[in-house]
Design an enzyme around this catalytic site. Structure first.
Site, PDB file in Angstrom:
ATOM      1  CG  ASP A  13      -9.361   6.514  39.020  1.00 18.64           C
ATOM      2  OD1 ASP A  13      -9.301   5.853  38.612  1.00 18.64           O
ATOM      3  OD2 ASP A  13     -11.020   5.527  40.377  1.00 18.64           O
ATOM      4  CD  GLU A  14      -6.533  10.486  42.694  1.00 21.44           C
ATOM      5  OE1 GLU A  14      -5.772  10.223  42.017  1.00 21.44           O
ATOM      6  OE2 GLU A  14      -5.825  10.143  43.451  1.00 21.44           O
ATOM      7  N   GLY A  15      -7.637  12.780  38.587  1.00 22.58           N
ATOM      8  CA  GLY A  15      -7.960  13.069  36.949  1.00 22.58           C
ATOM      9  C   GLY A  15      -6.858  13.575  37.026  1.00 22.58           C
ATOM     10  CE  LYS A  16      -3.247   9.205  39.426  1.00 20.83           C
ATOM     11  NZ  LYS A  16      -4.709   8.881  39.883  1.00 20.83           N
ATOM     12  N   GLY A  17      -4.630  11.491  34.563  1.00 21.33           N
ATOM     13  CA  GLY A  17      -4.339  11.218  33.005  1.00 21.33           C
ATOM     14  C   GLY A  17      -4.811  12.217  32.541  1.00 21.33           C
ATOM     15  N   GLY A  40      -5.603   3.496  35.153  1.00 21.10           N
ATOM     16  CA  GLY A  40      -6.784   4.128  33.911  1.00 21.10           C
ATOM     17  C   GLY A  40      -6.706   5.619  34.090  1.00 21.10           C
ATOM     18  CG  HIS A  41      -4.069   7.573  34.477  1.00 20.72           C
ATOM     19  ND1 HIS A  41      -2.803   7.932  34.484  1.00 20.72           N
ATOM     20  CD2 HIS A  41      -4.280   6.634  35.773  1.00 20.72           C
ATOM     21  CE1 HIS A  41      -2.223   6.950  35.437  1.00 20.72           C
ATOM     22  NE2 HIS A  41      -2.905   7.361  36.780  1.00 20.72           N
ATOM     23  CB  THR A 130      -7.373  -3.614  39.110  1.00 24.31           C
ATOM     24  OG1 THR A 130      -6.005  -4.530  39.261  1.00 24.31           O
ATOM     25  CG2 THR A 130      -7.100  -2.695  39.467  1.00 24.31           C
ATOM     26  CD  GLN A 224      -1.893   3.123  41.117  1.00 23.58           C
ATOM     27  OE1 GLN A 224      -0.589   2.422  41.294  1.00 23.58           O
ATOM     28  NE2 GLN A 224      -2.238   2.443  40.231  1.00 23.58           N
ATOM     29  CB  THR A 300      -8.716  -0.309  35.147  1.00 26.47           C
ATOM     30  OG1 THR A 300      -7.457   0.660  34.683  1.00 26.47           O
ATOM     31  CG2 THR A 300      -7.794  -1.825  35.014  1.00 26.47           C
ATOM     32  NE  ARG A 303     -13.186  -2.842  40.911  1.00 23.61           N
ATOM     33  CZ  ARG A 303     -12.013  -2.795  41.975  1.00 23.61           C
ATOM     34  NH1 ARG A 303     -12.744  -3.731  42.268  1.00 23.61           N
ATOM     35  NH2 ARG A 303     -10.898  -2.487  41.903  1.00 23.61           N
ATOM     36  CE  LYS A 331     -15.245  13.783  37.637  1.00 21.05           C
ATOM     37  NZ  LYS A 331     -15.053  12.130  37.107  1.00 21.05           N
ATOM     38  CB  ILE A 332     -14.443  22.116  40.822  1.00 22.67           C
ATOM     39  CG1 ILE A 332     -15.143  23.502  41.496  1.00 22.67           C
ATOM     40  CG2 ILE A 332     -14.372  23.481  39.280  1.00 22.67           C
ATOM     41  CD1 ILE A 332     -15.228  23.403  42.862  1.00 22.67           C
TER      42      ILE A 332
HETATM   43  P1  GDP Z   1      -7.287   9.576  36.674  1.00 20.46           P
HETATM   44  O1  GDP Z   1      -6.809   7.630  37.410  1.00 20.46           O
HETATM   45  O2  GDP Z   1      -6.346  10.198  38.054  1.00 20.46           O
HETATM   46  O3  GDP Z   1      -6.579   9.556  35.377  1.00 20.46           O
HETATM   47  O4  GDP Z   1      -8.710   9.707  36.765  1.00 20.46           O
HETATM   48  P2  GDP Z   1      -9.732   8.610  35.927  1.00 20.46           P
HETATM   49  O5  GDP Z   1      -9.465   8.811  34.348  1.00 20.46           O
HETATM   50  O6  GDP Z   1      -9.659   7.024  36.318  1.00 20.46           O
HETATM   51  O7  GDP Z   1     -10.928   9.111  36.181  1.00 20.46           O
HETATM   52  C1  GDP Z   1     -11.215  10.655  36.335  1.00 20.46           C
HETATM   53  C2  GDP Z   1     -12.143  10.551  35.299  1.00 20.46           C
HETATM   54  O8  GDP Z   1     -12.622  12.138  35.665  1.00 20.46           O
HETATM   55  C3  GDP Z   1     -12.502  10.885  34.191  1.00 20.46           C
HETATM   56  O9  GDP Z   1     -13.433  10.133  33.436  1.00 20.46           O
HETATM   57  C4  GDP Z   1     -11.405  12.136  33.293  1.00 20.46           C
HETATM   58  O10 GDP Z   1     -12.021  12.453  31.626  1.00 20.46           O
HETATM   59  C5  GDP Z   1     -13.037  12.950  34.070  1.00 20.46           C
HETATM   60  N1  GDP Z   1     -12.306  14.284  34.705  1.00 20.46           N
HETATM   61  C6  GDP Z   1     -11.549  14.955  35.295  1.00 20.46           C
HETATM   62  N2  GDP Z   1     -10.857  16.429  35.374  1.00 20.46           N
HETATM   63  C7  GDP Z   1     -12.351  16.426  34.997  1.00 20.46           C
HETATM   64  C8  GDP Z   1     -12.967  17.749  35.326  1.00 20.46           C
HETATM   65  O11 GDP Z   1     -12.301  18.889  36.085  1.00 20.46           O
HETATM   66  N3  GDP Z   1     -13.943  18.091  35.455  1.00 20.46           N
HETATM   67  C9  GDP Z   1     -14.758  16.659  34.553  1.00 20.46           C
HETATM   68  N4  GDP Z   1     -17.054  16.695  35.197  1.00 20.46           N
HETATM   69  N5  GDP Z   1     -15.190  15.317  34.518  1.00 20.46           N
HETATM   70  C10 GDP Z   1     -13.479  15.212  34.869  1.00 20.46           C
HETATM   71  P1  IMO Z   2      -5.854   5.501  38.556  1.00 17.61           P
HETATM   72  O1  IMO Z   2      -4.157   5.728  37.921  1.00 17.61           O
HETATM   73  C1  IMO Z   2      -8.429   3.732  41.994  1.00 17.61           C
HETATM   74  C2  IMO Z   2      -7.031   0.194  44.118  1.00 17.61           C
HETATM   75  C3  IMO Z   2      -7.829  -1.140  43.777  1.00 17.61           C
HETATM   76  C4  IMO Z   2      -7.515  -1.815  44.965  1.00 17.61           C
HETATM   77  C5  IMO Z   2      -6.579  -1.702  45.321  1.00 17.61           C
HETATM   78  C6  IMO Z   2      -5.131  -2.548  44.640  1.00 17.61           C
HETATM   79  O2  IMO Z   2      -6.719   5.066  37.800  1.00 17.61           O
HETATM   80  O3  IMO Z   2      -5.948   6.245  39.550  1.00 17.61           O
HETATM   81  P2  IMO Z   2      -4.162  -3.316  43.025  1.00 17.61           P
HETATM   82  O4  IMO Z   2      -4.953  -3.827  41.111  1.00 17.61           O
HETATM   83  O5  IMO Z   2      -3.146  -2.783  42.396  1.00 17.61           O
HETATM   84  O6  IMO Z   2      -3.350  -4.901  43.302  1.00 17.61           O
HETATM   85  O7  IMO Z   2      -5.492  -3.410  43.170  1.00 17.61           O
HETATM   86  O8  IMO Z   2      -5.888  -0.491  44.608  1.00 17.61           O
HETATM   87  N1  IMO Z   2      -6.369   0.552  42.485  1.00 17.61           N
HETATM   88  C7  IMO Z   2      -6.813   2.108  41.796  1.00 17.61           C
HETATM   89  N2  IMO Z   2      -7.897   2.522  42.341  1.00 17.61           N
HETATM   90  N3  IMO Z   2      -7.318   4.042  40.779  1.00 17.61           N
HETATM   91  C8  IMO Z   2      -6.470   3.233  39.949  1.00 17.61           C
HETATM   92  O9  IMO Z   2      -5.390   3.419  39.487  1.00 17.61           O
HETATM   93  C9  IMO Z   2      -6.188   2.072  40.852  1.00 17.61           C
HETATM   94  N4  IMO Z   2      -4.480   1.180  40.992  1.00 17.61           N
HETATM   95  C10 IMO Z   2      -5.584   0.732  41.731  1.00 17.61           C
HETATM   96  O10 IMO Z   2      -9.463  -0.990  43.584  1.00 17.61           O
HETATM   97  O11 IMO Z   2      -8.554  -1.312  45.976  1.00 17.61           O
HETATM   98 MG    MG Z   3      -7.723   6.521  36.610  1.00 22.51          MG
END
Ligand code: GDP
Ligand code: IMO
Ligand code: MG
Length: 427
Positions: A13-17, A40-41, A130, A224, A300, A303, A331-332
């Protein structure tokens, strides 16, 4: 030719998408190489938001090839739901735009069921998965009883493998007091998927190799993050695939000499969903403030994400394990307005300070984070589009990341939209 990896440097969830979508503008091909719809991107373009789980984040462009690699575990039900969702939003998902590896493993209904039953049986030691069937599917792959996309393309082979699996899995499900599955129901459901999938199926190693040889730019999109890696993560609180750069080679059938660079996506602070150790976690008002400001809720599973200070020990480890050529810090903008910001630069373990991530969770539990404190910045950075315009204190914060990890920052995220981005250094 250029091929580069975009991967999560923390716990996902670092913002890969968002970063993949941004960087994909210069790419011809976007490839997922591991994980499944546990990911979940989120991508925001203009006023539209898209949530992707299995389909590469390059799909929003009309002219890119998107590839689901052999290292991905594919749930066909989730795949077609996602395709329908995208088509409803006006995004075309044609066989020309989306190719799926014939070697990818299929997530079956019993994988999802076993994921849930096993979590339940773990009781207070649950992983917090998940429940998408990821672990059980990779288990079958390693155990060699998995069903692959190419098997689904051959009715008789699929029938035989499914029959054997349903028998075996029903015995296991029975041990957990779960409800037995019916062969016919799954067989008919999956035959429907087979016909819909057929036009998308290909040998993706050949496709990617040819694209690279034809001087095309290929982006490998990680799911991940490094600390959820099956080998280098906080085992057993991890996912079941190789999330580090090494996973690209096996997950997409590409040799290491064909990869030019690797960008680690790092959030300006740290989050984690699910259970497991988290040394810099903030279980106080500051953690709650970051959660609210950063909207830290899972894409996804919905939570609430656990939040904490930036941990440079993690980023240094990721830079080493994946040979990162740069970081993209996201997200700076979320940190604006926080008076004092802490950054972890080491763990005190017994009488020494270490700057690497220990393997043993027992050692990790004894680690006390060593912090450096930074003055924050009040100004909103959402409209900033060049590094020079950033507040001085934000620059100091970013400089420290580069200095500690020995890795430059090439991109900075200042908001969720595609255009909320500062390109510091062309990749
Ligand atoms: P991913 O799983 O790494 O693709 O990240 P997620 O989409 O799960 O979570 C990242 C969240 O941060 C999403 O809601 C994005 O829209 C948001 N996001 C990504 N980059 C930035 C940023 O630089 N600033 C802010 N405020 N939100 C961001
Ligand atoms: P993105 O690509 C954050 C976590 C789950 C759990 C562990 C194992 O959006 O960054 P799993 O269902 O893979 O067997 O669960 O990994 N997890 C994630 N956490 N972002 C994800 O994907 C994740 N995919 C799995 O919460 O702790
Ligand atoms: Mg994600």
């Amino acid at each position: 030719m250029s091929s580069f990896v975009v991967l999560g440097a923390q716990w996902g969830d670092e913002g890969k998408g968002k970063m993949t979508d941004y960087l994909a503008e210069k790419a011809d091909v976007v490839v997922r190489f591991q994980g499944g719809n546990n990911a979940g991107h989120t991508v925001e373009v203009g006023d539209k938001q898209y949530k992707l789980h299995l389909i590469p984040s390059g799909i929003l462009y009309d002219n890119k090839l998107n590839v689901i690699g052999n290292g991905v575990v594919v749930d066909p039900k989730a795949l077609f739901e996602e395709i329908d969702y995208l088509e409803d939003l006006g995004v075309k998902v044609t066989p020309e735009k989306l190719v799926i590896s014939d070697r990818a493993q299929l997530i079956m209904p019993y994988h999802r069921i076993l994921d849930g039953l096993k979590e339940q049986a773990r009781g207070k030691n649950d992983i917090g998965t998940t429940k998408k069937g990821i672990g059980p599917c990779y288990t079958d792959k390693a155990e060699r009883s998995g069903i692959r996309v190419c098997d689904l393309m051959h009715k008789e082979v699929f029938e035989e493998k499914l029959r054997r699996n349903v028998e075996d899995k029903n015995e296991i499900i029975n041990l957990y007091d779960g409800e037995a599955l019916d062969f016919e129901t799954i067989y008919n459901e999956y035959l429907g998927y087979a016909e819909r999938m057929r036009a998308h199926v290909a040998d993706i190693s050949v496709r990617i190799y040819d694209e690279i040889k034809a001087d095309k730019n290929v982006l490998f999109e990680g799911a991940q993050g490094s600390l959820l890696d099956i080998d280098y993560g906080t085992y057993p609180y991890v996912t079941s695939s190789s999330t580090v750069a090494g996973g690209v080679c096996t997950g997409a059938g590409i040799g290491p000499t064909m990869i030019n660079s690797a960008v680690g996506i790092a959030k300006a602070y740290t989050t984690r969903v699910g259970k497991g150790p988290f040394p810099t976690e903030l279980e106080d008002e500051m953690g709650e403030l970051i959660r609210q400001k950063g909207h830290e809720y899972g894409v996804t599973t919905g939570r609430a994400r656990r939040c904490g200070w930036l941990d440079l020990v993690i980023l240094k480890s990721t830079a080493r394990i994946s040979g990162l050529t740069s970081f993209a810090v996201t997200k700076i903008d979320t940190l604006a307005g926080i008076e004092k910001i802490k950054v972890c630069t080491g763990y005190k373990l017994d009488d020494k300070v270490i700057d690497y991530f220990p393997a043993s969770l027992e050692d990790l539990a004894k680690c006390e984070p060593v912090y450096e404190e930074f003055d924050g910045w009040d100004e909103s950075v959402a409209d900033v589009r060049s590094y020079d315009e950033l507040p001085e204190n934000a620059k100091k914060y970013l400089k420290r990341i580069e200095e500690f990890t020995g890795t430059k920052i090439s991109v900075i995220g200042v908001g969720p939209r595609r255009d909320h981005t500062i390109m510091v250094d062309e990749l």
